[in-house]
Design an enzyme around this catalytic site. Structure first.
Site, PDB file in Angstrom:
ATOM      1  N   GLY A 274      -4.929   3.062  14.292  1.00 17.14           N
ATOM      2  CA  GLY A 274      -3.713   3.794  14.604  1.00 17.14           C
ATOM      3  C   GLY A 274      -3.443   4.844  13.555  1.00 17.14           C
ATOM      4  O   GLY A 274      -4.379   5.419  12.978  1.00 17.14           O
ATOM      5  N   GLU A 275      -2.189   5.146  13.298  1.00 21.01           N
ATOM      6  CA  GLU A 275      -1.683   6.137  12.344  1.00 21.01           C
ATOM      7  C   GLU A 275      -2.288   7.524  12.531  1.00 21.01           C
ATOM      8  O   GLU A 275      -2.296   8.355  11.618  1.00 21.01           O
ATOM      9  CB  GLU A 275      -1.825   5.664  10.894  1.00 21.01           C
ATOM     10  CG  GLU A 275      -3.219   5.553  10.331  1.00 21.01           C
ATOM     11  CD  GLU A 275      -3.264   4.912   8.936  1.00 21.01           C
ATOM     12  OE1 GLU A 275      -3.996   5.439   8.065  1.00 21.01           O
ATOM     13  OE2 GLU A 275      -2.581   3.891   8.721  1.00 21.01           O
TER      14      GLU A 275
END
Length: 341
Positions: free
Chosen positions: A307-308
């Protein structure tokens, strides 16, 4: 950009959907013509050619640029995190934002590698949205306002927008959205996320099943589905995608959570994601299934599930290379190379 103020929150969003600009066919035609004249066999650069033409089409410029790529990471907290759906506590969301701020997260390193900007949006981390298996995540006004807030991600003149997220529990939210949109069983849409196994995974599946069952009479409208089953970061990312379309900024989507937010727009209008690229296909088991439904072919497949915005940011390198080849290569005429067989 902000949606018009009609006094009816979701009507404002629907108006923006209805007035989305289409592809610039003139730019597309000119870019395709240039690709045919570059000093290479037709199709020799494979998807790089397709990506260059895509960026040209949606920037409205036959000689596109990727000089100001921006990675926007939206962070939020979720009431379902208290249900034990993740091996990590909700406090990790705030701790990861601190890591972004000090330049120590993975996405910081990837952005630095490709000279991309990074903006992190704190979406009221101290106020988790309610547990979606017991009540709606947002009311209509708050959902629309959060979408409008997400539209600010394009402020500053980016020529390529990459979307990412951070929020413990948000793969549970993404799974609920996909289950609500596409049906099937909760098990089909729930994956490990940050590493859920055993009882944690079982709780995650049960929460998704219960949430969709609770809201089942209100899921025919994708915006209603978003406000009931979503979270602030998903609403904001949907807004960012929509704003980018209106401002002629191509978008790179990250993993499962970002794609779930995008899927809401696709459910409203099947052309809503035509300006988007899928940065990668993550190791989250249902991500590939959603991409297939959206008609998006991932640029990378590296088994990532962080993610991120990390996968989308990594894809910047490929998109930059595609555009650089498109702009910088000589044509057969310029190089004095014969095209005769």
């Amino acid at each position: 950009m902000l949606p018009p103020d009609t006094g009816l929150p979701f009507d404002d969003i629907r108006a923006l959907i209805a007035t989305m600009p289409g592809p610039d066919e003139g730019a597309r035609g000119a870019a395709l013509k240039r690709q045919g004249e570059l000093v290479k066999p037709p199709g020799a650069l494979g998807r790089l050619e397709e990506i260059a033409v895509h960026v040209a089409t949606w920037q409205g410029n036959s000689m596109p640029t990727v000089n100001r790529p921006m990675v926007a990471v939206f962070a939020a907290t979720h009431g379902v995190a208290d249900r034990g759906v993740s091996p990590y506590p909700g406090a990790v969301t705030r701790q990861m934002l601190d890591a972004f701020g000090t330049g120590k997260a993975a996405v910081n390193q990837i952005c630095a590698t490709f000279d991309a900007g990074l903006r992190v949006f704190d979406l009221a981390l101290d106020y988790p949205t309610p547990d979606i298996s017991r009540e709606p995540a947002l009311d209509e006004k708050a959902c629309a306002a959060t979408m409008a807030f997400g539209m600010e991600a394009i402020a500053g003149g980016s020529d390529l927008l990459c979307l990412g997220e951070m929020g413990i529990g948000n793969t549970t939210i993404a799974a609920a959205i996909c289950h609500g949109l596409y049906g099937g069983t909760a098990e089909e849409w729930v994956g490990a996320g940050t590493g859920s196994t055993g009882d944690v995974l079982a709780r995650k599946i049960e929460v998704v099943r219960a949430a969709v069952a609770l809201h089942k009479d209100h899921l025919d409208d994708p915006l209603e589905l978003l406000r009931r089953l979503g979270g602030r970061e998903l609403a904001a990312m949907a807004g960012a995608i929509l704003a980018a379309r209106h401002e002629k900024v191509p978008v790179i989507l990250d993993g499962y959570v970002v794609t779930a937010a995008a899927a809401v727009l696709h459910a409203l209008d099947s052309t809503a994601l035509d300006h988007c690229l899928a940065g990668h296909v993550s190791a989250e088991k249902a991500h590939g299934a959603v991409l297939e439904r959206l008609g998006l072919k991932p640029i990378l497949d590296l088994g990532m599930r962080l993610g991120e915005g990390s996968g989308a940011a990594l894809a910047i390198g490929v998109v930059k290379a595609a555009v650089a080849c498109h702009r910088g290569m000589a044509t057969f005429a310029e190089a004095g190379v014969s095209q005769d067989g």
